[in-house]
Design a protein around this motif. Structure first.
Motif, PDB file in Angstrom:
ATOM      1  N   SER A  87     -14.811 -39.296  15.321  1.00  0.00           N
ATOM      2  CA  SER A  87     -15.450 -40.927  15.572  1.00  0.00           C
ATOM      3  C   SER A  87     -16.467 -39.805  14.263  1.00  0.00           C
ATOM      4  CB  SER A  87     -15.853 -41.416  16.361  1.00  0.00           C
ATOM      5  OG  SER A  87     -17.258 -42.464  15.679  1.00  0.00           O
ATOM      6  N   GLU A  88     -16.565 -40.978  13.160  1.00  0.00           N
ATOM      7  CA  GLU A  88     -17.883 -40.958  11.379  1.00  0.00           C
ATOM      8  C   GLU A  88     -19.324 -41.051  13.121  1.00  0.00           C
ATOM      9  OE1 GLU A  88     -17.738 -39.149   9.446  1.00  0.00           O
ATOM     10  OE2 GLU A  88     -16.683 -40.233   7.616  1.00  0.00           O
ATOM     11  N   LYS A  89     -19.159 -42.063  13.353  1.00  0.00           N
ATOM     12  CA  LYS A  89     -20.288 -42.686  14.353  1.00  0.00           C
ATOM     13  C   LYS A  89     -20.651 -41.215  15.868  1.00  0.00           C
ATOM     14  CE  LYS A  89     -19.014 -47.071  14.150  1.00  0.00           C
ATOM     15  NZ  LYS A  89     -18.262 -48.677  14.581  1.00  0.00           N
ATOM     16  N   ASN A  90     -20.026 -40.273  15.852  1.00  0.00           N
ATOM     17  CA  ASN A  90     -20.164 -38.786  16.884  1.00  0.00           C
ATOM     18  C   ASN A  90     -21.575 -38.283  16.236  1.00  0.00           C
ATOM     19  OD1 ASN A  90     -20.272 -37.127  18.790  1.00  0.00           O
ATOM     20  ND2 ASN A  90     -18.502 -37.344  19.211  1.00  0.00           N
ATOM     21  N   PRO A  91     -22.290 -37.976  16.132  1.00  0.00           N
ATOM     22  CA  PRO A  91     -23.272 -37.234  15.797  1.00  0.00           C
ATOM     23  C   PRO A  91     -23.562 -35.398  16.359  1.00  0.00           C
ATOM     24  CG  PRO A  91     -25.045 -39.038  16.763  1.00  0.00           C
ATOM     25  CD  PRO A  91     -23.396 -38.786  17.205  1.00  0.00           C
ATOM     26  N   ASP A  92     -22.541 -35.872  17.108  1.00  0.00           N
ATOM     27  CA  ASP A  92     -22.991 -34.520  18.157  1.00  0.00           C
ATOM     28  C   ASP A  92     -21.687 -33.706  17.681  1.00  0.00           C
ATOM     29  OD1 ASP A  92     -24.636 -35.474  19.890  1.00  0.00           O
ATOM     30  OD2 ASP A  92     -23.390 -36.612  21.147  1.00  0.00           O
ATOM     31  N   GLN A  93     -20.691 -34.563  17.142  1.00  0.00           N
ATOM     32  CA  GLN A  93     -19.232 -32.606  16.403  1.00  0.00           C
ATOM     33  C   GLN A  93     -18.807 -34.039  15.081  1.00  0.00           C
ATOM     34  OE1 GLN A  93     -16.543 -31.832  18.157  1.00  0.00           O
ATOM     35  NE2 GLN A  93     -18.518 -31.096  20.105  1.00  0.00           N
ATOM     36  N   PRO A  94     -20.124 -33.381  14.619  1.00  0.00           N
ATOM     37  CA  PRO A  94     -19.833 -33.645  12.773  1.00  0.00           C
ATOM     38  C   PRO A  94     -18.306 -33.437  11.718  1.00  0.00           C
ATOM     39  CG  PRO A  94     -21.397 -32.614  13.264  1.00  0.00           C
ATOM     40  CD  PRO A  94     -21.181 -32.833  14.382  1.00  0.00           C
ATOM     41  N   ASN A  95     -17.550 -34.667  11.080  1.00  0.00           N
ATOM     42  CA  ASN A  95     -16.774 -34.319  10.758  1.00  0.00           C
ATOM     43  C   ASN A  95     -16.949 -33.174   9.964  1.00  0.00           C
ATOM     44  OD1 ASN A  95     -14.923 -35.580  11.887  1.00  0.00           O
ATOM     45  ND2 ASN A  95     -15.795 -37.554  11.254  1.00  0.00           N
ATOM     46  N   GLN A  96     -16.308 -31.783   9.633  1.00  0.00           N
ATOM     47  CA  GLN A  96     -15.758 -31.585   8.483  1.00  0.00           C
ATOM     48  C   GLN A  96     -15.163 -31.933   7.257  1.00  0.00           C
ATOM     49  OE1 GLN A  96     -18.493 -28.667   9.388  1.00  0.00           O
ATOM     50  NE2 GLN A  96     -18.841 -29.975  10.931  1.00  0.00           N
TER      51      GLN A  96
END
Length: 346
Positions: A130-139
Protein backbone atom coordinates in the motif's frame (compact mmCIF):
# COMPACT_ATOMS: atom_id res chain seq x y z
CA UNK A 1 10.44 -38.92 1.31
CA UNK A 2 9.56 -36.71 -1.64
CA UNK A 3 7.14 -38.66 -3.73
CA UNK A 4 3.79 -38.48 -5.45
CA UNK A 5 0.76 -38.30 -3.21
CA UNK A 6 -2.06 -40.81 -3.07
CA UNK A 7 -4.93 -40.23 -5.53
CA UNK A 8 -7.30 -39.62 -2.61
CA UNK A 9 -5.64 -36.34 -1.72
CA UNK A 10 -7.14 -33.51 -3.76
CA UNK A 11 -7.34 -29.76 -3.45
CA UNK A 12 -11.08 -28.90 -3.26
CA UNK A 13 -12.81 -26.36 -5.49
CA UNK A 14 -15.31 -23.83 -4.11
CA UNK A 15 -17.62 -21.70 -6.27
CA UNK A 16 -17.67 -18.28 -4.60
CA UNK A 17 -20.57 -16.86 -6.59
CA UNK A 18 -23.08 -17.74 -3.85
CA UNK A 19 -21.35 -15.33 -1.47
CA UNK A 20 -22.70 -12.43 -3.51
CA UNK A 21 -26.28 -13.67 -3.17
CA UNK A 22 -28.78 -12.57 -0.52
CA UNK A 23 -29.69 -16.18 0.31
CA UNK A 24 -28.38 -16.69 3.83
CA UNK A 25 -28.44 -20.49 3.60
CA UNK A 26 -26.46 -20.50 0.35
CA UNK A 27 -23.86 -18.18 1.86
CA UNK A 28 -23.56 -20.38 4.95
CA UNK A 29 -23.12 -23.53 2.84
CA UNK A 30 -20.37 -21.85 0.84
CA UNK A 31 -18.66 -20.65 4.03
CA UNK A 32 -18.80 -24.13 5.53
CA UNK A 33 -17.40 -25.67 2.33
CA UNK A 34 -14.57 -23.14 2.37
CA UNK A 35 -13.73 -23.82 6.01
CA UNK A 36 -13.88 -27.58 5.45
CA UNK A 37 -11.25 -27.23 2.72
CA UNK A 38 -9.14 -25.06 5.04
CA UNK A 39 -9.40 -27.72 7.77
CA UNK A 40 -8.80 -30.79 5.64
CA UNK A 41 -6.20 -29.51 3.15
CA UNK A 42 -5.33 -25.88 3.86
CA UNK A 43 -5.58 -25.10 0.13
CA UNK A 44 -8.63 -24.51 -2.06
CA UNK A 45 -9.35 -23.44 -5.64
CA UNK A 46 -11.83 -20.54 -5.63
CA UNK A 47 -13.74 -19.97 -8.86
CA UNK A 48 -16.16 -17.14 -9.72
CA UNK A 49 -14.36 -14.98 -7.20
CA UNK A 50 -15.12 -11.61 -8.78
CA UNK A 51 -11.79 -10.65 -10.39
CA UNK A 52 -12.22 -10.26 -14.15
CA UNK A 53 -10.27 -12.53 -16.48
CA UNK A 54 -9.02 -9.50 -18.41
CA UNK A 55 -7.65 -7.97 -15.21
CA UNK A 56 -5.66 -11.12 -14.43
CA UNK A 57 -4.39 -11.28 -18.01
CA UNK A 58 -3.23 -7.67 -17.71
CA UNK A 59 -1.47 -8.42 -14.42
CA UNK A 60 0.56 -11.21 -15.99
CA UNK A 61 1.30 -9.06 -19.02
CA UNK A 62 2.73 -6.31 -16.78
CA UNK A 63 4.74 -8.87 -14.83
CA UNK A 64 6.35 -10.16 -18.02
CA UNK A 65 7.14 -6.60 -19.15
CA UNK A 66 8.79 -5.94 -15.80
CA UNK A 67 11.00 -9.02 -15.76
CA UNK A 68 11.97 -8.58 -19.42
CA UNK A 69 13.66 -5.27 -18.53
CA UNK A 70 17.42 -5.15 -18.39
CA UNK A 71 19.01 -5.95 -15.05
CA UNK A 72 20.17 -2.36 -14.89
CA UNK A 73 16.59 -1.09 -15.18
CA UNK A 74 15.21 -3.61 -12.67
CA UNK A 75 17.91 -2.52 -10.22
CA UNK A 76 16.48 1.00 -10.30
CA UNK A 77 14.01 -0.26 -7.68
CA UNK A 78 16.09 -2.67 -5.56
CA UNK A 79 14.88 -4.45 -2.45
CA UNK A 80 16.31 -2.39 0.44
CA UNK A 81 19.17 -3.94 2.38
CA UNK A 82 18.14 -6.16 5.29
CA UNK A 83 14.80 -7.73 6.17
CA UNK A 84 12.78 -4.88 7.68
CA UNK A 85 11.43 -3.42 4.39
CA UNK A 86 10.07 -6.00 1.96
CA UNK A 87 9.49 -4.04 -1.25
CA UNK A 88 10.95 -3.68 -4.72
CA UNK A 89 13.06 -5.95 -6.90
CA UNK A 90 14.81 -9.03 -5.49
CA UNK A 91 17.33 -10.63 -7.80
CA UNK A 92 18.02 -14.40 -7.93
CA UNK A 93 19.82 -15.51 -4.79
CA UNK A 94 18.86 -12.53 -2.59
CA UNK A 95 15.94 -14.29 -0.92
CA UNK A 96 16.02 -17.66 0.82
CA UNK A 97 12.60 -19.03 1.68
CA UNK A 98 12.68 -21.13 4.84
CA UNK A 99 10.51 -22.46 7.62
CA UNK A 100 13.17 -21.60 10.18
CA UNK A 101 12.69 -18.82 12.71
CA UNK A 102 15.25 -16.89 14.72
CA UNK A 103 14.86 -15.28 18.10
CA UNK A 104 17.60 -12.64 17.95
CA UNK A 105 21.13 -12.03 16.77
CA UNK A 106 22.89 -15.07 18.21
CA UNK A 107 25.78 -16.99 16.63
CA UNK A 108 23.39 -19.93 16.20
CA UNK A 109 21.13 -17.73 14.08
CA UNK A 110 24.07 -16.70 11.89
CA UNK A 111 25.07 -20.33 11.35
CA UNK A 112 21.49 -21.24 10.46
CA UNK A 113 21.28 -18.52 7.81
CA UNK A 114 24.69 -19.48 6.38
CA UNK A 115 23.65 -23.13 6.04
CA UNK A 116 20.33 -22.26 4.41
CA UNK A 117 22.01 -20.06 1.80
CA UNK A 118 24.24 -22.87 0.53
CA UNK A 119 21.39 -23.65 -1.90
CA UNK A 120 20.34 -20.62 -3.98
CA UNK A 121 16.67 -19.92 -4.72
CA UNK A 122 16.65 -19.28 -8.48
CA UNK A 123 13.83 -16.80 -8.82
CA UNK A 124 13.37 -13.05 -9.07
CA UNK A 125 10.52 -11.09 -7.57
CA UNK A 126 9.02 -7.65 -7.22
CA UNK A 127 7.07 -6.75 -4.05
CA UNK A 128 4.42 -4.03 -3.82
CA UNK A 129 2.38 -2.77 -0.89
CA UNK A 130 0.00 0.00 0.00
CA UNK A 131 1.17 3.52 -0.78
CA UNK A 132 -0.32 4.43 2.64
CA UNK A 133 2.17 2.30 4.59
CA UNK A 134 5.09 4.53 5.61
CA UNK A 135 6.89 1.63 7.29
CA UNK A 136 7.06 -0.31 4.01
CA UNK A 137 7.74 2.30 1.29
CA UNK A 138 7.31 1.02 -2.24
CA UNK A 139 10.28 0.97 -4.58
CA UNK A 140 9.09 1.81 -8.09
CA UNK A 141 10.69 1.43 -11.49
CA UNK A 142 10.86 4.98 -12.93
CA UNK A 143 7.75 5.90 -14.90
CA UNK A 144 9.79 6.65 -17.98
CA UNK A 145 11.19 3.11 -17.98
CA UNK A 146 7.88 1.28 -17.51
CA UNK A 147 5.03 3.77 -18.04
CA UNK A 148 1.69 2.71 -16.53
CA UNK A 149 3.12 -0.04 -14.33
CA UNK A 150 2.74 1.81 -11.04
CA UNK A 151 -0.85 2.92 -11.70
CA UNK A 152 -1.94 -0.56 -12.75
CA UNK A 153 -0.34 -2.33 -9.81
CA UNK A 154 -1.77 0.10 -7.27
CA UNK A 155 -5.25 -0.51 -8.69
CA UNK A 156 -4.75 -4.28 -8.88
CA UNK A 157 -3.53 -4.32 -5.26
CA UNK A 158 -6.82 -2.93 -3.97
CA UNK A 159 -8.98 -5.03 -6.31
CA UNK A 160 -7.32 -8.12 -4.83
CA UNK A 161 -8.00 -6.87 -1.31
CA UNK A 162 -11.71 -6.46 -2.07
CA UNK A 163 -11.95 -10.13 -2.95
CA UNK A 164 -9.61 -11.24 -0.16
CA UNK A 165 -11.65 -9.35 2.40
CA UNK A 166 -14.79 -11.20 1.33
CA UNK A 167 -12.92 -14.51 1.65
CA UNK A 168 -11.97 -13.58 5.22
CA UNK A 169 -15.61 -12.76 5.96
CA UNK A 170 -16.72 -16.12 4.59
CA UNK A 171 -14.12 -17.91 6.72
CA UNK A 172 -15.37 -16.08 9.83
CA UNK A 173 -18.90 -17.23 9.12
CA UNK A 174 -17.71 -20.78 8.43
CA UNK A 175 -15.88 -21.14 11.77
CA UNK A 176 -19.00 -20.09 13.69
CA UNK A 177 -18.81 -16.31 13.96
CA UNK A 178 -22.38 -15.98 12.76
CA UNK A 179 -22.93 -12.56 14.29
CA UNK A 180 -19.55 -11.04 13.43
CA UNK A 181 -18.41 -11.80 9.88
CA UNK A 182 -15.95 -8.91 10.17
CA UNK A 183 -14.14 -10.40 13.20
CA UNK A 184 -10.98 -11.25 11.23
CA UNK A 185 -11.31 -8.66 8.48
CA UNK A 186 -11.43 -5.72 10.92
CA UNK A 187 -7.78 -6.43 11.80
CA UNK A 188 -6.88 -5.97 8.12
CA UNK A 189 -6.96 -2.39 6.86
CA UNK A 190 -5.34 -3.57 3.63
CA UNK A 191 -2.29 -1.41 4.22
CA UNK A 192 -0.11 -4.31 5.41
CA UNK A 193 -0.79 -6.67 2.50
CA UNK A 194 1.80 -7.64 -0.08
CA UNK A 195 1.46 -8.11 -3.84
CA UNK A 196 4.33 -10.15 -5.24
CA UNK A 197 5.27 -10.66 -8.88
CA UNK A 198 7.38 -13.80 -9.32
CA UNK A 199 9.48 -15.04 -12.22
CA UNK A 200 11.32 -18.34 -12.22
CA UNK A 201 13.83 -18.05 -15.08
CA UNK A 202 14.65 -20.91 -17.39
CA UNK A 203 17.66 -22.78 -15.96
CA UNK A 204 19.44 -26.04 -16.79
CA UNK A 205 17.44 -28.83 -15.15
CA UNK A 206 20.64 -30.31 -13.80
CA UNK A 207 21.05 -27.33 -11.47
CA UNK A 208 17.73 -28.17 -9.79
CA UNK A 209 18.12 -31.94 -9.91
CA UNK A 210 21.53 -31.73 -8.23
CA UNK A 211 20.08 -29.36 -5.59
CA UNK A 212 22.67 -26.70 -6.33
CA UNK A 213 19.64 -24.48 -6.88
CA UNK A 214 16.02 -24.57 -5.76
CA UNK A 215 12.95 -22.83 -7.11
CA UNK A 216 11.17 -22.39 -3.78
CA UNK A 217 11.64 -24.92 -0.94
CA UNK A 218 8.78 -26.25 1.17
CA UNK A 219 7.36 -23.60 3.46
CA UNK A 220 4.21 -22.13 4.94
CA UNK A 221 3.15 -18.51 4.50
CA UNK A 222 3.33 -15.86 7.22
CA UNK A 223 0.03 -14.30 6.22
CA UNK A 224 -3.59 -14.73 7.25
CA UNK A 225 -4.40 -16.06 3.80
CA UNK A 226 -2.62 -16.08 0.45
CA UNK A 227 -4.34 -15.71 -2.91
CA UNK A 228 -2.26 -17.12 -5.77
CA UNK A 229 -2.57 -16.64 -9.51
CA UNK A 230 -0.32 -18.83 -11.67
CA UNK A 231 0.46 -19.56 -15.30
CA UNK A 232 0.23 -22.96 -17.00
CA UNK A 233 3.88 -23.92 -16.47
CA UNK A 234 3.27 -26.01 -13.37
CA UNK A 235 5.52 -26.68 -10.43
CA UNK A 236 3.46 -25.64 -7.40
CA UNK A 237 3.03 -28.60 -5.06
CA UNK A 238 1.09 -28.98 -1.81
CA UNK A 239 2.03 -31.40 0.95
CA UNK A 240 -0.34 -34.34 1.38
CA UNK A 241 -1.18 -34.04 5.07
CA UNK A 242 -2.22 -37.71 5.16
CA UNK A 243 1.28 -38.70 3.96
CA UNK A 244 3.74 -36.10 5.32
CA UNK A 245 6.71 -35.57 3.04
CA UNK A 246 4.79 -36.29 -0.16
CA UNK A 247 3.49 -33.52 -2.40
CA UNK A 248 0.63 -33.24 -4.90
CA UNK A 249 0.72 -30.87 -7.91
CA UNK A 250 -1.58 -27.83 -7.74
CA UNK A 251 -2.31 -27.74 -11.45
CA UNK A 252 -3.81 -24.70 -13.12
CA UNK A 253 -7.55 -24.10 -13.13
CA UNK A 254 -7.88 -21.16 -15.50
CA UNK A 255 -8.85 -17.88 -13.79
CA UNK A 256 -9.15 -19.50 -10.37
CA UNK A 257 -7.57 -18.30 -7.18
CA UNK A 258 -5.55 -20.87 -5.27
CA UNK A 259 -6.18 -19.75 -1.71
CA UNK A 260 -4.24 -21.11 1.24
CA UNK A 261 -4.29 -20.60 4.98
CA UNK A 262 -1.28 -18.79 6.45
CA UNK A 263 0.41 -19.23 9.81
CA UNK A 264 -1.45 -16.37 11.47
CA UNK A 265 -4.89 -17.71 10.57
CA UNK A 266 -3.88 -21.15 11.84
CA UNK A 267 -2.88 -19.54 15.15
CA UNK A 268 -6.04 -17.41 15.23
CA UNK A 269 -8.17 -20.51 14.67
CA UNK A 270 -6.36 -22.61 17.30
CA UNK A 271 -5.21 -25.07 14.61
CA UNK A 272 -8.78 -25.50 13.34
CA UNK A 273 -7.56 -24.22 9.97
CA UNK A 274 -4.35 -25.60 8.52
CA UNK A 275 -1.31 -23.71 7.22
CA UNK A 276 0.06 -26.36 4.87
CA UNK A 277 3.57 -26.78 3.50
CA UNK A 278 3.96 -26.07 -0.20
CA UNK A 279 6.83 -25.63 -2.62
CA UNK A 280 7.71 -24.85 -6.22
CA UNK A 281 9.58 -27.76 -7.78
CA UNK A 282 10.23 -28.99 -11.29
CA UNK A 283 6.98 -29.05 -13.30
CA UNK A 284 5.39 -32.34 -14.37
CA UNK A 285 7.67 -34.49 -16.55
CA UNK A 286 5.76 -33.85 -19.78
CA UNK A 287 6.16 -30.05 -19.36
CA UNK A 288 9.53 -30.04 -17.69
CA UNK A 289 12.13 -29.17 -20.32
CA UNK A 290 12.59 -27.30 -23.56
CA UNK A 291 15.29 -27.98 -26.13
CA UNK A 292 18.15 -30.48 -26.29
CA UNK A 293 19.96 -28.89 -23.32
CA UNK A 294 17.14 -29.78 -20.91
CA UNK A 295 16.33 -26.21 -19.93
CA UNK A 296 13.29 -25.68 -17.71
CA UNK A 297 10.35 -23.59 -18.85
CA UNK A 298 10.21 -20.20 -17.20
CA UNK A 299 7.32 -19.72 -14.77
CA UNK A 300 5.29 -16.71 -13.68
CA UNK A 301 3.04 -16.45 -10.64
CA UNK A 302 1.41 -13.68 -8.60
CA UNK A 303 0.72 -14.29 -4.90
CA UNK A 304 -1.19 -11.75 -2.83
CA UNK A 305 -0.67 -12.01 0.92
CA UNK A 306 -3.36 -10.67 3.25
CA UNK A 307 -1.78 -9.75 6.58
CA UNK A 308 -3.19 -8.08 9.68
CA UNK A 309 -1.99 -4.64 10.62
CA UNK A 310 1.33 -4.73 12.53
CA UNK A 311 -0.18 -3.96 15.94
CA UNK A 312 -2.98 -6.51 15.55
CA UNK A 313 -2.90 -9.11 18.31
CA UNK A 314 -3.19 -12.67 17.05
CA UNK A 315 -5.11 -14.48 19.79
CA UNK A 316 -7.54 -17.36 19.68
CA UNK A 317 -10.95 -16.79 18.07
CA UNK A 318 -13.56 -17.50 20.79
CA UNK A 319 -15.49 -19.86 18.50
CA UNK A 320 -12.34 -22.00 18.09
CA UNK A 321 -11.69 -22.71 21.78
CA UNK A 322 -13.42 -24.39 24.71
CA UNK A 323 -12.61 -25.93 28.10
CA UNK A 324 -11.74 -29.14 26.30
CA UNK A 325 -9.79 -27.29 23.59
CA UNK A 326 -7.99 -24.33 25.21
CA UNK A 327 -5.89 -21.83 23.29
CA UNK A 328 -2.65 -23.43 22.03
CA UNK A 329 -0.72 -20.23 21.29
CA UNK A 330 0.35 -17.24 23.33
CA UNK A 331 -0.94 -13.99 21.82
CA UNK A 332 1.53 -12.32 19.46
CA UNK A 333 1.39 -9.23 17.26
CA UNK A 334 1.77 -9.47 13.51
CA UNK A 335 4.91 -7.34 13.74
CA UNK A 336 6.56 -9.72 16.22
CA UNK A 337 5.80 -12.78 14.12
CA UNK A 338 6.94 -11.07 10.94
CA UNK A 339 10.28 -10.16 12.51
CA UNK A 340 10.99 -13.79 13.45
CA UNK A 341 10.36 -15.04 9.92
CA UNK A 342 11.78 -12.18 7.85
CA UNK A 343 15.13 -12.05 9.65
CA UNK A 344 15.99 -15.46 8.15
CA UNK A 345 14.65 -14.81 4.66
CA UNK A 346 16.81 -11.74 3.86
Amino acid sequence: MNGTSSPAFEIPTVDFSAWRESNREARLRLAQDLVRACKDVGFVYIINHGLDESLLDDAFSWSKKLFSLSQEDKMRAPHPEGWAVHRGYSWPGLEKVSQEKTQGDSDDDEELVKKLREIVDCKESFDIGSEKNPDQPNQWIPEGVLPGFRDFMNSFYWECFKVGGEILRAIALGVGLDNDEDYILKEHSGNNNQLRLLHYPAVPAEELESQRMARCPAHTDWSSITMLFQDDCGGLEVEDITHPGTFVPATLIKNSIIMNVGDLLQMWSNDTLRSTNHRVALPPLSDRFEGPNRVTRERYSIPYFLSPDPTSLIECIPACMSEQNPAKYEPITQAEYNRMRASVQY
